[in-house]
Write an enzyme that holds these catalytic residues in place. Structure first.
Site, mmCIF file in Angstrom:
data_model
loop_
_atom_site.group_PDB
_atom_site.id
_atom_site.type_symbol
_atom_site.label_atom_id
_atom_site.label_comp_id
_atom_site.label_asym_id
_atom_site.label_seq_id
_atom_site.Cartn_x
_atom_site.Cartn_y
_atom_site.Cartn_z
ATOM 1 N N ASP A 89 0.842 -1.202 0.000
ATOM 2 C CA ASP A 89 0.000 0.000 0.000
ATOM 3 C C ASP A 89 0.868 1.241 0.000
ATOM 4 O O ASP A 89 2.022 1.212 0.426
ATOM 5 C CB ASP A 89 -0.988 0.009 1.171
ATOM 6 C CG ASP A 89 -0.318 0.074 2.545
ATOM 7 O OD1 ASP A 89 0.739 -0.553 2.730
ATOM 8 O OD2 ASP A 89 -0.852 0.771 3.437
ATOM 9 N N GLU A 154 -0.165 -0.997 5.870
ATOM 10 C CA GLU A 154 0.883 -0.422 6.721
ATOM 11 C C GLU A 154 0.686 1.070 6.899
ATOM 12 O O GLU A 154 0.830 1.607 7.999
ATOM 13 C CB GLU A 154 2.264 -0.708 6.110
ATOM 14 C CG GLU A 154 3.419 -0.515 7.103
ATOM 15 C CD GLU A 154 3.894 0.932 7.222
ATOM 16 O OE1 GLU A 154 4.573 1.243 8.205
ATOM 17 O OE2 GLU A 154 3.581 1.761 6.336
HETATM 18 N N1 BES Z 1 8.447 3.074 5.643
HETATM 19 C C1 BES Z 1 7.779 3.952 6.531
HETATM 20 C C2 BES Z 1 8.450 4.033 7.882
HETATM 21 C C3 BES Z 1 9.780 4.693 7.912
HETATM 22 C C4 BES Z 1 9.971 5.919 7.322
HETATM 23 C C5 BES Z 1 10.821 4.089 8.550
HETATM 24 C C6 BES Z 1 11.227 6.512 7.344
HETATM 25 C C7 BES Z 1 12.048 4.687 8.597
HETATM 26 C C8 BES Z 1 12.252 5.895 7.975
HETATM 27 C C9 BES Z 1 6.359 3.494 6.709
HETATM 28 O O1 BES Z 1 5.751 3.146 5.500
HETATM 29 C C10 BES Z 1 5.540 4.602 7.288
HETATM 30 O O2 BES Z 1 5.382 5.595 6.647
HETATM 31 N N2 BES Z 1 4.997 4.394 8.466
HETATM 32 C C11 BES Z 1 4.063 5.285 9.045
HETATM 33 C C12 BES Z 1 3.323 4.475 10.074
HETATM 34 C C13 BES Z 1 2.005 4.977 10.475
HETATM 35 C C14 BES Z 1 1.074 5.264 9.355
HETATM 36 C C15 BES Z 1 1.382 4.037 11.470
HETATM 37 C C16 BES Z 1 4.764 6.471 9.669
HETATM 38 O O3 BES Z 1 5.895 6.360 10.141
HETATM 39 O O4 BES Z 1 4.166 7.555 9.668
HETATM 40 MN MN MN Z 2 6.964 1.950 4.376
HETATM 41 MN MN MN Z 3 5.107 5.068 4.535
#
Ligand code: BES
Ligand code: MN
Ligand code: MN
Length: 457
Positions: A89, A154
């Protein structure tokens, strides 16, 4: 192993074309109108697994949520098993007018592939499919058993996945979980992430008078809900960048001396950072460096605020309602549940009687801290060195992948966060892209990992 690497090198063009097909599917999980696209993305992956001769290809949650895709390739029960996790996603695309090329029409420019999901997470995830394929297609025995679990929720906080993992504990049994959904420290430095922040996300609604009022007739006599909201929000952080909610820092795991020294050695340039972001000064919690603030300290952000009249021209009005979305990034050992309680207690004390409020919890996720003293991490470091020609650094990151904790807890396997992305690749913003060199190295790295881990475990 040389044959596998050779195979990867000579098939890179084909891999990029396939990745383009994957990126063309607008799988935005938060958009109810994209439900059929979510299924298309899941089916795309399932067809790739089927072409590779995977077994047991299925959707683990046929009844609720966006499909969680599972597939496995078993070579020998005596060999170790890796579980690859990723998400198909993507985030919404707005503001669409700022994209140089349309978000779902992938384009190659400057050695990068440009599209929504390119780095987060379709491109990174795809490295693992192709490393496995390289073994199979080049006729080299796949060195270990491989399982994939790929979700489509996710970006909306993984609401279905924890239950799916619990219900399929045996199916998902593995010796290591590998996730590529993080970033490299910079374009020259391969990195293994050992800690991610958690998240607690809320929406607040403030109500003043029972209807919008003429600001001349009533102005000065009632509390304006936007004013009350602004007071409330600005009171949540002091001028030193500390969050004022009582108890908020109680469970925060302090940085160790060794970590602080390690971060310092990375020679982070605040000047270059400011330039890249277009700001003249940085702001954050006093007493901490930028890396410490974003990697290992909790924070509170206002993500959106609205209410009253925002159309053209002027309207003299006192609105009845005002809203804000706020989120807190959490660090080990904070939990979203505890933070929610603290916020509720705080609001009940500080919101003035002149207005009422409603608090809604949108989603949350626990912070993660993964041990780095194990063979899985050592092997990952070796694989990175082989693929990128340089020792990786161990970093923490400010983003969140809520499910990481569940993997460790439920499957009792070490989790390795192998990041191939870059923080400058515009994840979640317009003009997202993924460096094709890192895509290439990422596939090699994944192949090296499979080869090395099968020998040490
Ligand atoms: N891949 C990211 C998380 C991430 C971003 C890890 C940058 C390390 C560095 C993930 O897809 C993401 O965006 N997660 C969201 C989680 C939330 C929607 C619960 C986030 O971090 O905002
Ligand atoms: Mn991600
Ligand atoms: Mn993300």
């Amino acid at each position: 192993m040389e044959n596998v690497i050779q195979y990867i090198n000579s098939n890179l063009e084909k891999y990029i074309e396939e990745l383009k097909d994957f990126l063309r599917i607008p799988s935005i999980s938060s958009d109810p109108e994209k439900k059929s696209e979510m299924l298309r993305a899941a089916e795309f992956l399932m067809s790739k697994f089927s072409e590779m001769g995977f077994e047991n290809i299925k959707i683990l949650n046929p009844d609720e949520g966006h499909p969680v895709v599972y597939a496995e390739k078993n070579v020998d029960p005596k060999k170790p098993t890796v579980l690859f996790y990723g998400h198909y996603d993507v985030q919404p695309v707005d503001p669409i007018e700022l994209w140089t090329s349309p978000p779902f029409e992938p384009e190659i420019r400057d050695g990068k592939i440009w599209a929504r999901g390119a780095t987060d997470d379709k491109g990174q995830l795809y490295t693992h499919l192709k490393s496995v394929e390289a073994f199979i297609k080049s006729g080299v025995d796949l060195p270990m058993n491989v399982k994939f679990i790929i979700e489509g929720e996710e970006e909306i906080g993984s609401p279905s996945l924890p239950k799916v993992i619990k219900a399929n504990k045996n199916l998902l049994k593995c010796d290591v979980v590998v996730i590529s959904d993080t970033s490299m420290y910079d374009e020259k430095t391969p990195s293994i992430t050992y800690s991610l922040r958690g998240l607690a996300y809320f929406q607040i609604e403030i109500t003043g008078p029972n209807r919008d009022l003429h600001s001349g007739t009533f102005g000065g006599a009632v509390m304006n809900p936007i004013q009350a909201l602004c007071d409330l929000l600005s009171g949540m952080k002091d001028k030193n960048g500390k969050i004022t909610i009582p108890g908020f820092y109680d469970d925060v795991l302090p940085l160790t001396k060794k970590e602080r020294e390690g971060f310092k050695k990375l020679k982070f340039s605040e000047k270059a950072y400011m330039k890249e972001l277009g700001v003249k000064e940085l702001f954050g919690e006093k007493g901490y460096s930028t890396l410490e603030r974003t990697w290992a300290r909790p924070t509170l952000e206002i993500n959106g605020i609205w209410g009253g009249y925002t159309g053209v021209g002027a309207k003299t009005v006192i609105p009845s309602k005002a809203y804000a979305k706020i989120s807190m990034r959490l660090v080990p050992n904070q939990t979203p549940q505890k933070v929610e309680k603290l916020l509720k207690a705080y609001l009940s004390k500080v919101v003035p009687k002149s207005v009422t409020y409603k608090l809604e919890t949108l989603h949350g996720g626990e912070p993660a801290l993964t041990p780095i003293d194990n063979v899985a991490i050592k092997t990952a470091a070796l694989a990175m060195k082989k693929a990128f020609g340089k020792e990786p650094v161990f970093i923490r990151e400010g983003g969140s992948i809520p499910i990481v904790v569940d993997f460790g807890r439920t499957l009792k396997a070490p989790v390795v966060l192998l990041g191939f992305g870059l923080s400058t690749e515009n994840l979640h913003s317009p003009n997202e892209h993924f460096d094709l060199n890192n895509f290439h190295r990422g596939i090699q790295c994944s192949a090296y990992f499979l080869n090395e881990f099968s020998q040490v475990k």
